[in-house]
Each structure stands twice: as structure tokens, then as C-alpha cells.
Design a protein around this motif. Structure first.
Motif, PDB file in Angstrom:
ATOM      1  N   GLU A 126       1.088  -1.382   0.104  1.00 23.26           N
ATOM      2  CA  GLU A 126       0.017   0.054   0.004  1.00 23.26           C
ATOM      3  C   GLU A 126       0.883   1.273  -0.199  1.00 23.26           C
ATOM      4  O   GLU A 126       0.493   2.314  -0.708  1.00 23.26           O
ATOM      5  CB  GLU A 126      -0.836   0.094   1.258  1.00 23.26           C
ATOM      6  N   PHE A 127       1.974   1.117   0.642  1.00 23.19           N
ATOM      7  CA  PHE A 127       3.033   2.374   0.735  1.00 23.19           C
ATOM      8  C   PHE A 127       3.632   2.635  -0.637  1.00 23.19           C
ATOM      9  O   PHE A 127       3.534   3.726  -1.091  1.00 23.19           O
ATOM     10  CB  PHE A 127       4.107   2.208   1.711  1.00 23.19           C
ATOM     11  N   PHE A 128       3.923   1.742  -1.599  1.00 17.07           N
ATOM     12  CA  PHE A 128       4.341   1.781  -2.691  1.00 17.07           C
ATOM     13  C   PHE A 128       3.251   2.048  -3.632  1.00 17.07           C
ATOM     14  O   PHE A 128       3.681   3.036  -4.613  1.00 17.07           O
ATOM     15  CB  PHE A 128       5.264   0.501  -3.336  1.00 17.07           C
ATOM     16  N   GLU A 129       2.032   1.832  -3.474  1.00 22.55           N
ATOM     17  CA  GLU A 129       1.049   2.160  -4.157  1.00 22.55           C
ATOM     18  C   GLU A 129       0.811   3.590  -4.061  1.00 22.55           C
ATOM     19  O   GLU A 129       0.410   4.396  -4.897  1.00 22.55           O
ATOM     20  CB  GLU A 129      -0.237   1.400  -4.127  1.00 22.55           C
ATOM     21  N   LYS A 130       1.032   4.179  -2.877  1.00 29.14           N
ATOM     22  CA  LYS A 130       0.931   5.797  -2.532  1.00 29.14           C
ATOM     23  C   LYS A 130       1.836   6.604  -3.081  1.00 29.14           C
ATOM     24  O   LYS A 130       1.529   7.339  -3.827  1.00 29.14           O
ATOM     25  CB  LYS A 130       0.799   5.881  -0.912  1.00 29.14           C
ATOM     26  N   LEU A 131       3.212   5.886  -3.094  1.00 30.75           N
ATOM     27  CA  LEU A 131       4.299   6.681  -3.947  1.00 30.75           C
ATOM     28  C   LEU A 131       3.762   6.722  -5.174  1.00 30.75           C
ATOM     29  O   LEU A 131       4.243   7.791  -5.957  1.00 30.75           O
ATOM     30  CB  LEU A 131       5.562   5.700  -3.743  1.00 30.75           C
ATOM     31  N   ALA A 132       3.361   5.416  -5.806  1.00 30.74           N
ATOM     32  CA  ALA A 132       3.073   5.785  -7.296  1.00 30.74           C
ATOM     33  C   ALA A 132       2.098   6.728  -7.800  1.00 30.74           C
ATOM     34  O   ALA A 132       1.986   7.124  -8.766  1.00 30.74           O
ATOM     35  CB  ALA A 132       2.696   4.315  -7.815  1.00 30.74           C
ATOM     36  N   ARG A 133       1.143   7.370  -6.755  1.00 33.54           N
ATOM     37  CA  ARG A 133       0.237   8.436  -7.096  1.00 33.54           C
ATOM     38  C   ARG A 133       0.791   9.601  -6.583  1.00 33.54           C
ATOM     39  O   ARG A 133      -0.151  10.680  -6.671  1.00 33.54           O
ATOM     40  CB  ARG A 133      -0.968   7.894  -6.262  1.00 33.54           C
ATOM     41  N   SER A 134       1.975   9.904  -6.465  1.00 34.67           N
ATOM     42  CA  SER A 134       2.645  11.194  -6.010  1.00 34.67           C
ATOM     43  C   SER A 134       2.424  11.865  -7.132  1.00 34.67           C
ATOM     44  O   SER A 134       2.508  11.751  -8.316  1.00 34.67           O
ATOM     45  CB  SER A 134       4.240  10.971  -5.697  1.00 34.67           C
ATOM     46  N   ASP A 135       2.263  13.332  -6.778  1.00 34.29           N
ATOM     47  CA  ASP A 135       2.082  14.491  -7.762  1.00 34.29           C
ATOM     48  C   ASP A 135       3.387  14.904  -8.559  1.00 34.29           C
ATOM     49  O   ASP A 135       3.446  15.238  -9.404  1.00 34.29           O
ATOM     50  CB  ASP A 135       1.459  15.765  -7.155  1.00 34.29           C
ATOM     51  N   SER A 136       4.558  14.848  -7.723  1.00 37.15           N
ATOM     52  CA  SER A 136       5.791  15.300  -8.270  1.00 37.15           C
ATOM     53  C   SER A 136       6.895  14.378  -7.539  1.00 37.15           C
ATOM     54  O   SER A 136       6.459  13.736  -6.445  1.00 37.15           O
ATOM     55  CB  SER A 136       5.900  16.706  -8.200  1.00 37.15           C
ATOM     56  N   ILE A 137       8.119  14.658  -8.031  1.00 34.32           N
ATOM     57  CA  ILE A 137       9.318  14.140  -7.261  1.00 34.32           C
ATOM     58  C   ILE A 137       9.239  14.703  -5.778  1.00 34.32           C
ATOM     59  O   ILE A 137       9.712  13.818  -5.104  1.00 34.32           O
ATOM     60  CB  ILE A 137      10.701  14.567  -8.103  1.00 34.32           C
ATOM     61  N   LEU A 138       9.064  15.799  -5.530  1.00 34.81           N
ATOM     62  CA  LEU A 138       9.045  16.562  -4.263  1.00 34.81           C
ATOM     63  C   LEU A 138       8.144  15.801  -3.476  1.00 34.81           C
ATOM     64  O   LEU A 138       8.393  15.511  -2.065  1.00 34.81           O
ATOM     65  CB  LEU A 138       8.901  17.985  -4.241  1.00 34.81           C
ATOM     66  N   ASP A 139       6.869  15.565  -3.904  1.00 36.93           N
ATOM     67  CA  ASP A 139       5.905  15.026  -2.990  1.00 36.93           C
ATOM     68  C   ASP A 139       6.292  13.284  -2.522  1.00 36.93           C
ATOM     69  O   ASP A 139       6.252  13.167  -1.382  1.00 36.93           O
ATOM     70  CB  ASP A 139       4.462  14.751  -3.887  1.00 36.93           C
ATOM     71  N   GLU A 140       6.965  12.802  -3.673  1.00 40.60           N
ATOM     72  CA  GLU A 140       7.541  11.510  -3.550  1.00 40.60           C
ATOM     73  C   GLU A 140       8.560  11.353  -2.434  1.00 40.60           C
ATOM     74  O   GLU A 140       8.563  10.588  -1.641  1.00 40.60           O
ATOM     75  CB  GLU A 140       7.747  11.129  -4.749  1.00 40.60           C
ATOM     76  N   LEU A 141       9.494  12.455  -2.499  1.00 44.12           N
ATOM     77  CA  LEU A 141      10.668  12.646  -1.615  1.00 44.12           C
ATOM     78  C   LEU A 141      10.250  12.846  -0.273  1.00 44.12           C
ATOM     79  O   LEU A 141      10.801  12.084   0.638  1.00 44.12           O
ATOM     80  CB  LEU A 141      11.578  13.497  -2.135  1.00 44.12           C
ATOM     81  N   ARG A 142       9.216  13.410  -0.079  1.00 41.50           N
ATOM     82  CA  ARG A 142       8.796  13.816   1.169  1.00 41.50           C
ATOM     83  C   ARG A 142       8.228  12.704   1.723  1.00 41.50           C
ATOM     84  O   ARG A 142       7.982  12.191   3.162  1.00 41.50           O
ATOM     85  CB  ARG A 142       7.676  15.076   1.219  1.00 41.50           C
ATOM     86  N   GLN A 143       7.184  11.898   1.037  1.00 39.16           N
ATOM     87  CA  GLN A 143       6.640  10.419   1.672  1.00 39.16           C
ATOM     88  C   GLN A 143       7.601   9.485   2.048  1.00 39.16           C
ATOM     89  O   GLN A 143       7.747   9.010   3.195  1.00 39.16           O
ATOM     90  CB  GLN A 143       5.760  10.015   0.491  1.00 39.16           C
ATOM     91  N   ILE A 144       8.851   9.415   1.307  1.00 39.13           N
ATOM     92  CA  ILE A 144       9.930   8.624   1.626  1.00 39.13           C
ATOM     93  C   ILE A 144      10.573   9.039   2.746  1.00 39.13           C
ATOM     94  O   ILE A 144      10.707   8.130   3.885  1.00 39.13           O
ATOM     95  CB  ILE A 144      10.719   8.520   0.281  1.00 39.13           C
ATOM     96  N   LYS A 145      10.919  10.066   3.116  1.00 37.10           N
ATOM     97  CA  LYS A 145      11.717  10.736   4.243  1.00 37.10           C
ATOM     98  C   LYS A 145      10.732  10.575   5.448  1.00 37.10           C
ATOM     99  O   LYS A 145      11.108  10.234   6.519  1.00 37.10           O
ATOM    100  CB  LYS A 145      12.096  12.032   3.967  1.00 37.10           C
ATOM    101  N   ARG A 146       9.447  11.085   5.075  1.00 37.94           N
ATOM    102  CA  ARG A 146       8.657  11.098   6.434  1.00 37.94           C
ATOM    103  C   ARG A 146       8.385   9.711   6.829  1.00 37.94           C
ATOM    104  O   ARG A 146       8.634   9.425   8.407  1.00 37.94           O
ATOM    105  CB  ARG A 146       7.275  11.616   5.836  1.00 37.94           C
TER     106      ARG A 146
END
Length: 227
Positions: A104-124
Motif C-alpha cells: 500500500e505504501f508503494f502504491e501511494k508513492l506511485a500516486r505522487s504528484d511530483s518528485i518533491l511529493d514522492e521524496l517527502r513521503q519517503i523521508k517522512r
């Protein structure tokens, strides 16, 4: 007068030798780091991070030990590689998620709006047990403080030490110029200007903005390989 001239010449020769040795070991370190980073792209590893918080007298008042499965994540947006941690243990207590939750976490990453949003989720997600201070990007980004950061640093050799039977050269570095490759509590605008580099986060007053603290530290490099 002759003695002074000889002393000056001897000091200059020593300085030149140290400068040549410093340049050589940094060059070897950069090559070793590039090899490490390229190799790590195809690996996963178990990682343990330890955070210690001190009071004004230098006494440890909190220790956080976080064990994770570390993998190199490649963004589908632009192929940028980053650090992804699946935390499995915090201070000896299991916190590992089920396979369904990981998916589910990886699916959420795949729905990121941008690389910044993606990075924020990974770091958080990967830093959620770090506490009041955290650092991200230091495992994969092994060339630091060299390579792209070298123009912003001053270096000097401060000694030699034996570590597990290997001779190491101790190099002290001091940041002398600002760069967004090193970010402290970065703003969205700073991430837009420079989406790569190293980030630090801590609960500090917004009065420090927009200035970033400079870095100072030491690295121990294998005298033969530069690792």
C-alpha cells in the motif's frame, strides 16, 4: 637571515607534501565512493541508526536505535535514486509492517504528484522514529563532503589512526560557502531550486531562515584505498 630562509623553504616543502597527499587521498576517496554508490544501486541491506540527545552538561538524556531494511529507490519521475527505509525495529521493539501495508505504501508513492511529493513521503516514512533531529541521504551519498560539495569546503589532514588494523588518514572539513546541496529545514522553494543533496531537519526557530548552518566534521579514509 640564511636560517630563516632555510626554515621557510623547509616549511614550504612540508606544506607542499601535505597538499599533494591531501589531493591524492581525496581523489581516491571520490573514486571509491562512486564505485560504492553505483554498486549499492543493486543491493539492499540491514541498517541500524543510533540517535543520542544530550543536555547542556553533555549527559545523554535520550537514545533512539532504529533498525531498518535499506534499499535504493529509483524514482519513476526522473530516475533519481534515493534512500528508502522500511523500519522493522525501534529501541528493541518490533514495528515491522505486513506485506500488504508495504504494498500500500508503494502504491501511494506511485500516486505522487511530483518528485518533491514522492521524496517527502519517503523521508517522512523512513525517519518517523528519528525524534527531534534527523538526517537523510547520508548512506547512499557517500561522496560527501567531496565531489560536488568539494568547492564549498576546506580540507586539512589532522592525523592518522589505526582502525581494525587498517591505517586511516583523518581529514577535517569545514564548509566555507553556502549551497542548497546541503539543506537545513528546507522550504519548498529550496527543494524546487535544488532537488538533490543532503537534508537535515530539527525543531529550530524560523528566525534562522533563510540561512543554513555550515557543516564541520571529520572523515576517516583508508590510507590505501580511500574508502
Amino acid at each position: 637571515m640564511l636560517v630563516v630562509m632555510l626554515s621557510t623553504a623547509f616549511a614550504y616543502a612540508q606544506t607542499s607534501d601535505l597538499s599533494a597527499e591531501l589531493s591524492s587521498i581525496i581523489d581516491r576517496a571520490e573514486k571509491a565512493s562512486a564505485f560504492y554508490t553505483e554498486t549499492f544501486k543493486n543491493l539492499s541491506a540491514e541498517e541500524t541508526k543510533i540517535f543520542e540527545r544530550y543536555d547542556k552538561e553533555g549527559n545523554i538524556i535520550e537514545t533512539r536505535r532504529i533498525r531498518s531494511v535499506f534499499i535504493v529507490y529509483q524514482s519513476p519521475f526522473n530516475g533519481t535514486t534515493g534512500e528508502l527505509r522500511n523500519v522493522v525495529e525501534f529501541n528493541g521493539l518490533p514495528v515491522e509492517r505486513q506485506n500488504k501495508e508495504v504494498a500500500e505504501f508503494f502504491e501511494k508513492l506511485a500516486r505522487s504528484d511530483s518528485i518533491l511529493d514522492e521524496l517527502r513521503q519517503i523521508k517522512r516514512d523512513g525517519n518517523r522514529f528519528d525524534g527531534g533531529s534527523s538526517a537523510w541521504g547520508m548512506t547512499l551519498w557517500q561522496e560527501s563532503p567531496f565531489d560536488v560539495l568539494k568547492p564549498f569546503m576546506e580540507f586539512k589532514i589532522v592525523g592518522r589512526e589505526k582502525i581494525q588494523g587498517r591505517e586511516t588518514i583523518v581529514i577535517e572539513y569545514l564548509q566555507t560557502k553556502p549551497t542548497l546541496l546541503i539543506k537545513f529545514n528546507p522550504t519548498t522553494e529550496e527543494w524546487r531550486k535544488e532537488p538533490t543533496g543532503r537534508q537535515y531537519a530539527a525543531p529550530v526557530s524560523s528566525g534562522l531562515r533563510p540561512y543554513n548552518p555550515f557543516l564541520k566534521g571529520k572523515v576517516w579514509l583508508d590510507a590505501t584505498t580511500g574508502e
